[in-house]
Design a protein around this motif. Structure first.
Motif, mmCIF file in Angstrom:
data_model
loop_
_atom_site.group_PDB
_atom_site.id
_atom_site.type_symbol
_atom_site.label_atom_id
_atom_site.label_comp_id
_atom_site.label_asym_id
_atom_site.label_seq_id
_atom_site.Cartn_x
_atom_site.Cartn_y
_atom_site.Cartn_z
ATOM 1 N N ASP A 125 0.505 -1.096 9.814
ATOM 2 C CA ASP A 125 0.921 0.044 8.992
ATOM 3 C C ASP A 125 0.581 1.346 9.707
ATOM 4 O OD1 ASP A 125 1.727 -1.452 6.606
ATOM 5 O OD2 ASP A 125 -0.389 -2.031 6.550
ATOM 6 N N ILE B 296 -7.436 1.527 -1.808
ATOM 7 C CA ILE B 296 -6.896 1.277 -0.467
ATOM 8 C C ILE B 296 -8.004 0.710 0.420
ATOM 9 C CG2 ILE B 296 -5.716 2.275 1.528
ATOM 10 C CD1 ILE B 296 -4.800 4.555 -0.255
ATOM 11 N N THR C 284 -0.491 -8.194 2.868
ATOM 12 C CA THR C 284 -0.370 -7.685 1.520
ATOM 13 C C THR C 284 -1.338 -8.487 0.664
ATOM 14 O OG1 THR C 284 1.940 -7.652 2.062
ATOM 15 C CG2 THR C 284 1.353 -6.951 -0.130
ATOM 16 N N LYS D 113 5.143 -1.458 4.661
ATOM 17 C CA LYS D 113 5.429 -1.731 3.247
ATOM 18 C C LYS D 113 4.592 -0.827 2.345
ATOM 19 C CE LYS D 113 6.812 -6.575 3.603
ATOM 20 N NZ LYS D 113 6.112 -7.189 4.757
ATOM 21 N N HIS D 114 3.611 -0.164 2.917
ATOM 22 C CA HIS D 114 2.726 0.684 2.107
ATOM 23 C C HIS D 114 2.684 2.088 2.669
ATOM 24 C CE1 HIS D 114 1.484 -3.072 0.374
ATOM 25 N NE2 HIS D 114 1.131 -3.515 1.569
ATOM 26 N N GLN E 159 4.341 -3.319 -6.452
ATOM 27 C CA GLN E 159 3.327 -2.445 -5.882
ATOM 28 C C GLN E 159 2.985 -1.299 -6.819
ATOM 29 O OE1 GLN E 159 4.729 -1.223 -2.047
ATOM 30 N NE2 GLN E 159 5.350 -3.293 -1.547
ATOM 31 N N VAL F 240 -4.477 -2.355 -2.127
ATOM 32 C CA VAL F 240 -3.572 -2.438 -0.988
ATOM 33 C C VAL F 240 -4.426 -2.472 0.274
ATOM 34 C CG1 VAL F 240 -1.930 -1.107 0.373
ATOM 35 C CG2 VAL F 240 -1.619 -1.317 -2.084
ATOM 36 N N GLU G 72 0.439 4.840 0.912
ATOM 37 C CA GLU G 72 -0.991 4.714 1.155
ATOM 38 C C GLU G 72 -1.323 5.113 2.594
ATOM 39 O OE1 GLU G 72 0.840 2.448 -0.321
ATOM 40 O OE2 GLU G 72 -0.038 2.180 -2.308
ATOM 41 N N LEU H 64 -4.268 -1.898 4.273
ATOM 42 C CA LEU H 64 -3.463 -1.392 5.386
ATOM 43 C C LEU H 64 -4.027 -1.940 6.689
ATOM 44 C CD1 LEU H 64 -3.359 2.379 4.380
ATOM 45 C CD2 LEU H 64 -1.566 0.705 3.993
#
Lengths: 291, 427
Positions: free
Chosen positions: B98, B71, B30, B321-322, B36, B42, B325, B44
């Protein structure tokens, strides 16, 4: 206090994995997730359900064959070489190093080199056979189930001869000169000397080498994997227990990972190697003579 | 002295503990630990088993990042043979990436069933991908868990120059195929570059040859419903045909591996070579001037089929957590823009329909995969069991080529393996 750091590392990386293998072997494994406790079911499956039992005994026979051939070829030749060097024949210092050379190569390199030598259509061996007029002897050595396993074992012998020779040489050199001298004065010569004096006095080295060879034969994996892959190809003719274990516990890409059965096999293998090693150590120690 | 020793031991133990705990805490990266809210950068993480494709992926990811400036994607490939183990361990300790590359069919779907993957049914664009392609990443609950990336196809490659010199054409039936091979053999050319040492190539070759005996999808439908089985006349014939080709294989073929086969074909010593679309680059690298073409398998009812299957998909970690995205990237992967970038970058058949590349052979494969595809049965439907039915077939075919089994015994073994797990056979 002093051995504690070593003990911690040993426990973490040796004792704990062995213990966890014992534990894993008692569970059902659902893909990658540990399932329910099944007791000894994995062991029962391993020995009673097709094709697991067939594969087990097939691989087991190969391991036994591995051991027998290594004992005769590798250790037999190694003892002969050690004896020659012990007798200080001309160039023994050079030969000692030369025989040990293969041991310095990585197993993967050895597998690759021998695959080239044994290549069915342009390998050195078949080309050589053709040159000396023995074309009909040429064959796909590693592709033919009748020769593939023996070829791999002999390569392993070639690889291991130097190490076995050094162990035997150390055994020979530890025999006190005066004992040999006394025997010679008593009239012992040639075979009699070798058979009645030198071999019994070398027993500690022979014991160690036998157990080493046994453990090595039952853990045979690298060379088979490097040359024939994890399926023990062709047609499971080069499969060994360790390769079979690898296939069940880790085989990648296919949906056939079965960690419970794999762990059960690892436990069985552990007991075979452990008990036979201990037993033979006990039996052979009794045959050793003190000097 | 004693005190010193104690301190030494204590520090060793501490170090060991730190190593152990350190192992379990890595994971998704992160950029900022805080909230967020939108507009924040962010990053990934994305895992794959295609180490050799790293540069190509970087180019594709750059195109995505240009459209989605907030992203960033960190592409991390692992060795293909170790990928499954690494991924499984990471997912189980909640430190998975992710976005992850998903093995096709049963092995990948296992991850979805263990609850590690996010369903993707609502991702825009996913409905444009044909259902039988999505099947590679569809769970038993009917939900789609991955965006398929590319299709593989297997076929007979052939050397156009050798064919022309001998007045031959791509065969239109099984008999023509045998006649072609016979002519080549008489001219002293190895007809088919083939080797039996590597099992996976045996099931792959069977996957090309067998559909000629199935004649369309009727037999497959019946088979998958359990109304027919693998001891049927159709399947037996497919194995017998594998045997019938033996006279047209190179000398000592039982000891030959993929490298040998590829070399024989690329150096123009052999005229035909059964292999996958993924071999295209390898062959061309060995001999860029090779007059290369391929023909799909002629079936007994006068059609032609191309054996295809999905090579892999991309999925989203259910514990990411994303997720929002990551789903955006999934959406991107289902677009034609991505398909074209991918197909041109890697010379592969995109899973997105209607994508074309600058390579005519890839285009021909892509076209046939939409008009006359037949599944690679052993990968699509029979890659389960312990050992898998696919492995059982490979091993039994090897036995047949070594003279240890006859075709009847081969199908017997294969059926026996499938009967242990394939639900329609268990009824």
């Amino acid at each position: 206090m002093f051995p504690l750091p070593a003990l911690v590392i040993y426990t973490l990386f040796v004792v704990y994995p062995i213990f966890s293998a014992f534990l894993y072997s008692l569970y059902d494994w659902n893909g990658i997730k540990r399932g329910v406790f099944v007791g000894l079911q994995n062991f029962i499956t391993l020995f009673t359900v097709e094709p697991f039992n067939e594969m087990f005994w097939n691989a087991f026979r190969h391991n036994v064959f591995y051991f027998v051939v290594e004992m005769i070829v590798q250790n037999g030749i190694a003892f002969g070489l050690a004896f020659l060097i012990y007798r200080k024949i001309r160039g023994s210092g050079f030969l000692k190093i030369a025989y040990f050379m293969p041991r310095l190569l990585s197993v993967i390199v050895i597998g690759f080199l021998w695959k080239l030598i044994l290549h069915p259509n342009y390998g050195a061996l078949n080309t050589f056979l053709g040159k000396i007029g023995l074309e009909e002897w040429a064959r796909p050595w590693l592709g033919d189930p009748d020769t593939a396993l023996l070829a791999i074992i002999l390569i392993n012998c070639w690889f291991g001869i130097g190490f076995a020779m050094l162990i035997f040489l150390a055994g020979l050199q530890s025999i006190p000169e005066d004992l040999i001298e006394a025997a010679r004065l008593d009239g012992a010569t040639g075979w009699r000397m070798l058979w009645k004096m030198i071999l019994p006095l070398c027993m500690p080295a022979i014991t160690i080498m036998t157990i080493f060879t046994f453990i090595q034969a039952f853990e045979a994996f690298e060379l088979v994997y490097a040359m024939q892959g994890s399926m023990g190809e062709p047609f499971y003719s080069t499969d060994t227990l360790a390769v079979y274990f690898y296939r069940m516990a880790f085989s990648s890409g296919a949906g056939d990972v079965t960690l419970g059965l794999g762990s059960a096999l690892a436990v069985v293998l552990f007991f075979i190697v452990g008990s036979v090693s201990a037993l033979s150590l006990y039996l052979m120690r009794k045959r050793e003579v003190q000097h | 002295m004693k005190q010193f020793r104690l301190r030494y031991v204590a520090s060793m133990v501490l170090a060991a503990v730190m190593v152990v705990t350190g192992c379990s805490s890595g994971g998704t990266e992160t950029e900022s630990g805080g909230g967020q809210s939108g507009g924040q950068q962010v990053t990934l993480s994305m895992h794959s088993w295609r180490v050799e494709d790293t540069e190509g992926y970087k180019a594709i990811i750059k195109a995505f990042e240009a459209d989605n400036p907030n992203i960033k994607i960190d592409f991390k490939p692992f060795k293909a043979t170790e990928y499954n183990t690494i991924l499984n361990t990471a997912l189980q300790s909640d430190s998975g990436p992710d976005i992850l590359q998903l093995r096709p069919y049963a092995p990948g779907i296992t991850l979805a069933e263990a609850g590690h993957l996010e369903p993707l049914d609502n991702v825009p664009g996913i409905s444009t991908i044909p259902k039988d392609v999505l099947a590679a990443a569809t769970g038993k609950d009917g939900k789609v868990y991955g965006v398929p990336l590319s299709l593989n196809s297997t076929q007979f490659y052939y050397n156009k120059k050798i064919f022309e010199q001998n007045g031959l054409q791509a065969p239109k039936s099984w008999d023509e195929l045998i006649a072609t091979a016979k002519t080549l053999k008489e001219k002293g050319i190895v007809p088919i570059s083939f080797g039996a040492k590597e099992g996976w190539l045996l099931s792959l070759s069977h996957g090309v040859i067998a559909p000629a005996s199935y004649n369309g999808t009727d037999y497959l439908d019946k088979l998958l419903k359990g109304e027919s089985d693998l001891k049927s006349a159709e399947f037996l014939q497919s194995v017998q045909r594998m045997q019938a080709l033996i006279p047209y294989f190179p000398e000592n073929y039982v000891g030959l591996e993929l490298n040998d086969m590829r070399t024989l074909f690329a150096t123009e010593k052999a005229a035909m070579f059964i292999n996958g679309s993924f071999e295209l680059e390898g062959i061309k690298k060995l001999n860029p001037d090779l007059p290369l073409d391929f023909f799909p398998m002629p079936t007994d009812d006068g059609k032609q089929v191309l054996t295809t299957w999905v090579d892999g998909s991309y999925a989203v970690n259910a514990k990411s957590k994303h997720k929002a995205e990551a789903l955006k990237f999934m959406e991107f992967m289902a677009t034609k823009k991505f398909g074209e970038l991918f197909a041109n970058q890697f010379k592969r058949i995109s899973a997105v329909p209607g994508v074309s590349t600058d390579d005519p052979l890839v285009n021909k494969m892509a076209e046939l995969s939409q008009t006359s595809a037949t599944p690679y049965l052993m990968v699509v439907n029979f890659a389960e069991g312990k050992p898998t039915t696919k492995q059982t077939l490979e091993n039994a075919l090897q036995g047949m080529y070594l003279g240890k089994l006859i075709p009847e015994q081969v199908v017997e073994e294969v059926q026996k393996s499938a009967a242990t797990w394939f639900p329609p056979f268990k009824k």
